[in-house]
Scaffold this motif. Structure first.
Motif, PDB file in Angstrom:
ATOM      1  N   LEU A 110      73.362  -9.917  66.720  1.00  0.00           N
ATOM      2  CA  LEU A 110      72.029 -10.584  66.624  1.00  0.00           C
ATOM      3  C   LEU A 110      72.182 -11.958  66.827  1.00  0.00           C
ATOM      4  O   LEU A 110      71.687 -13.058  67.980  1.00  0.00           O
ATOM      5  CB  LEU A 110      71.022 -11.062  65.837  1.00  0.00           C
ATOM      6  CG  LEU A 110      70.262  -9.669  65.007  1.00  0.00           C
ATOM      7  CD1 LEU A 110      69.521  -9.629  63.752  1.00  0.00           C
ATOM      8  CD2 LEU A 110      69.398  -8.751  66.220  1.00  0.00           C
ATOM      9  N   PRO A 115      73.123  -8.830  72.534  1.00  0.00           N
ATOM     10  CA  PRO A 115      72.844  -8.375  71.597  1.00  0.00           C
ATOM     11  C   PRO A 115      73.505  -6.733  71.367  1.00  0.00           C
ATOM     12  O   PRO A 115      73.078  -6.027  72.745  1.00  0.00           O
ATOM     13  CB  PRO A 115      71.361  -7.596  69.710  1.00  0.00           C
ATOM     14  CG  PRO A 115      71.252  -8.791  70.467  1.00  0.00           C
ATOM     15  CD  PRO A 115      70.849  -9.469  71.950  1.00  0.00           C
ATOM     16  N   ARG A 193      66.084  -9.211  74.097  1.00  0.00           N
ATOM     17  CA  ARG A 193      65.830  -9.423  72.500  1.00  0.00           C
ATOM     18  C   ARG A 193      64.607  -8.456  72.602  1.00  0.00           C
ATOM     19  O   ARG A 193      64.689  -7.880  70.388  1.00  0.00           O
ATOM     20  CB  ARG A 193      65.728 -10.882  72.213  1.00  0.00           C
ATOM     21  CG  ARG A 193      65.467 -11.114  71.503  1.00  0.00           C
ATOM     22  CD  ARG A 193      67.110 -11.255  70.329  1.00  0.00           C
ATOM     23  NE  ARG A 193      67.339 -12.088  70.767  1.00  0.00           N
ATOM     24  CZ  ARG A 193      68.947 -12.412  69.903  1.00  0.00           C
ATOM     25  NH1 ARG A 193      69.218 -11.588  68.768  1.00  0.00           N
ATOM     26  NH2 ARG A 193      69.814 -13.402  70.746  1.00  0.00           N
ATOM     27  N   ASP A 197      64.587  -5.766  68.500  1.00  0.00           N
ATOM     28  CA  ASP A 197      63.776  -6.311  67.532  1.00  0.00           C
ATOM     29  C   ASP A 197      62.612  -5.321  67.480  1.00  0.00           C
ATOM     30  O   ASP A 197      63.114  -4.243  65.731  1.00  0.00           O
ATOM     31  CB  ASP A 197      62.840  -7.554  68.047  1.00  0.00           C
ATOM     32  CG  ASP A 197      63.386  -8.942  68.131  1.00  0.00           C
ATOM     33  OD1 ASP A 197      64.701  -8.637  67.805  1.00  0.00           O
ATOM     34  OD2 ASP A 197      62.461  -9.381  68.699  1.00  0.00           O
TER      35      ASP A 197
END
Length: 655
Positions: A110, A115, A193, A197
């Motif tokens: 992260l 990532p 991102r 998540d």
């Protein structure tokens, strides 16, 4: 060997505050670290009568040359400092929960702009989110392969990412839609991102919401006649469900807990932990370690919790809301406060008593027990290990030759009734079950209590009766029962005379000085001089040799002690099995003996029909009379006899 009195601090100089202490040897190396609520009380216990200390503690205080301590404000601070010092100094007398292997985890970086997810082994690092540990790396890769179909997160290394970024062409995963290809700008950092998540939320257990969202999008796409997108969403939903099926649901949704079980003996302990997140087992780990001193289960739990949850620099995401343990640590409140500080939220430590959590604890205990059994079998099955054990026994006991044949006897009874003995044989460190024996022992007269010493002497005499004349041991007589290899029961060759091939090199008695002296006296009486004899006392695993006032203390991690313990435990198991069988037969016979009109054939018919005397006692007269060959009169006699027997037992109990 140092004298503890030479470095003992003045009692008045030791504070009564909580703190952590270190024992150092002559070279200033830290050999032991401990904590205490009251430093004075704890430290003075080490300098009491040295003969009263546990052998491992005695070795520690005689190896040490100095002791020092640090006072802290609270017991929680002492807990943290103790762990830090154990990690820093690695003291030889502290138990460390080390893995014999590294467990793989699923890591998500992260802290990077884009990532990535990958399989990782090693210490946790800040800015990286971890899932697991898992038992096998292939399980992680299989899960990632399923999930990247739905969450096309980046999986490539930094070098591969930069190379494709320079070429302006994605890798194979980008072409088959298993990567969103941020390297070529298909998605920007924010979009990628968001995918990450969702990926983390799914692994964290937030699955229902994601699946419902995909189903809504699938329905919407179908209504808009975008059947290609609807089919893709359908396949994504199926992939998520398959990934979920790989995680067994064991507790209610939303349950986050670590379930810890400990199973062991006097020498070693097996520890297994299941990581349950959102009601599913996400990973497991296991250790087999040497048991420290005569530590209680609560002390072992405290030591494990301290080391396991203090092992990583960032464990806030790895500490669950609940820790289920087999026994509460003595300082459970301080331990909970310490874990709460590390997690940043409340952590409860408790022992499950009933329900699903108790059932899961039973499963974890079974895994720990299996791991300990595998560990012992691995040691026992290793030729090099067995050879080392026999050589160590020869050296420690001063034998002329290595004890290639070891025999061990054990006595089993309940308050002097149904007294039996077992004899087990190990050759080259492995059990030879064809030579196992059962012995029936006459019960002591008078008060009915059994005399273990006399029983040991009797079994020894019967074992070596003809050894004096150089003959092989005679066949089983008067209750001696040879045993079949597989079933552990009386041999099929009951009518044949069986003899031991040769006498043992080492004869082991389960017990201390009185038992071994009784057996040695019998061997001397019979003129047997070529068999070494020892006793193994269970409490401290002390080895007693005839004629010696002090026991031989074998190193706790020695292969010799492990072999002796295994031989003794096998003799105990074998004796208990035979004792239970004998007691069960006696109780069955006594319950149905003497009933008018009930012979052997009808007794067998009753037991076959009802399965046991306990079930027969619950039956009515009508139910008993339905058994072939049992009339109403006989059924009433059986019912009256069993009722009278039950009343007699109740009177004895109340008396």
């Amino acid at each position: 060997m140092a004298d503890p009195s030479t470095y003992r601090p003045a009692t008045g100089a030791i504070p009564t505050d909580p703190g952590v202490y270190k024992f150092r040897d002559a070279h200033r190396r830290v050999i032991y670290v401990g904590k205490a609520k009251n430093l004075r009380s704890r430290l003075t216990s080490y300098f009491a009568d040295i003969t009263g200390l546990h052998p491992r503690t005695r070795q520690m205080v005689t190896t040490a040359a100095s002791v020092e301590w640090t006072v802290v404000g609270t017991e929680v601070e002492a807990l943290q400092l103790e762990y830090n010092w154990i990690k820093e100094f690695d003291p030889r007398f502290n138990v460390r929960y080390r893995d014999d292997k590294t467990y793989p985890m699923l890591a998500v970086t992260l802290n990077e702009t884009y990532p990535r997810v990958f399989v990782y082994r090693g210490a946790r690092k800040p800015g990286v989110r971890y899932f697991g540990p898992y038992a096998h790396a292939w399980a992680i890769r299989e899960t990632v392969d399923l999930l990247t179909r739905v969450f096309p997160i980046r999986t490539c290394s930094t070098g591969v990412f930069r190379r494709n970024e320079q070429m302006g062409r994605p890798c194979l995963l980008g072409y088959i839609d298993k990567c969103s290809a941020p390297c070529v700008g298909r998605v920007d950092a924010d979009e990628h991102r968001a995918i990450v998540d969702d990926f983390c939320d799914f692994l964290a257990g937030k699955t229902d919401g994601l699946i419902r969202r995909l189903e809504r999008e699938m329905t919407s796409a179908a209504e808009e006649l975008d059947f290609e997108r609807a089919a893709r969403l359908r396949d994504d939903t199926s992939a998520l469900r398959r990934a979920m099926e790989k995680q067994a649901v064991v507790l209610g949704s939303g349950t986050d807990a670590d379930v810890i079980a400990m199973v062991g003996d006097e020498l070693e302990s097996s520890v297994t932990i299941f990581h349950v997140r959102d009601g599913r087992v996400r990973g497991e780990r296991g250790w087999v370690v040497e048991v420290q001193e005569n530590a209680t289960l609560a002390e072992q739990v405290e030591s494990f919790l301290t080391q396991f949850y203090g092992a990583e620099s960032d464990m806030s995401s790895g500490i669950p809301r609940e820790v289920l343990v087999p026994a509460l640590p003595d300082d459970v409140d301080q331990m909970q406060d310490w874990l709460t500080q590390r997690r940043g939220a409340r952590v409860d430590i408790r022992v499950p008593q009933r329900g699903d959590k108790r059932n899961l604890m039973t499963t974890v205990e079974r895994n720990a027990s299996d791991a300990l059994a595998r560990h012992k079998l691995q040691r026992a099955g290793d030729l090099t290990t067995r050879s080392a054990a026999l050589t160590e026994l020869q050296e420690h006991l001063g034998l002329d030759v290595a004890p290639l044949r070891i025999e061990c006897i054990d006595i089993s009874h309940v308050q002097g009734t149904d007294v039996v003995a077992s004899l087990v044989v190990f050759e080259d460190g492995l059990p030879r079950k064809s030579d196992y024996r059962h012995y029936g022992i006459k019960e002591a007269a008078g008060d009915g209590r059994s005399d273990d010493v006399a029983s040991i002497a009797e079994v020894t005499r019967r074992r070596f009766l003809r050894h004096r004349g150089g003959e092989a041991t005679p066949p089983p007589v008067d209750g001696d029962e040879p045993v079949a290899i597989a079933a552990g029961e009386v041999s099929a060759e009951e009518g044949k005379k069986r003899r031991f091939a040769y006498p043992p090199n080492l004869f082991v008695v389960d017990g201390g000085a009185p038992q071994v002296h009784a057996a040695a006296a019998v061997l001397e009486e019979l003129g047997v001089t070529d068999v070494a004899i020892i006793g193994l006392a269970k409490r401290l695993e002390e080895v007693w040799v005839p004629g010696d006032d002090e026991p031989v203390i074998l190193p706790r991690n020695s292969e010799a002690l492990f072999l002796l313990q295994r031989v003794r435990d096998e003799a105990h198991r074998f004796a208990i099995t035979f004792h239970r069988s004998k007691r069960s037969k006696r109780m069955t016979a006594s319950a149905l003996d003497g009933i008018p009109g009930l012979g052997a054939t009808r007794r067998t018919a009753l037991l076959t029909h009802f399965g046991s005397v306990a079930n027969l006692k619950k039956a009515t007269v009508d139910e008993i009379s339905q058994v072939p060959g049992i009339g109403a009169t006989t059924a009433q006699s059986v019912r009256d006899a069993l009722s009278a027997d039950e009343s007699t037992r109740e009177d004895v109990t109340s008396g």
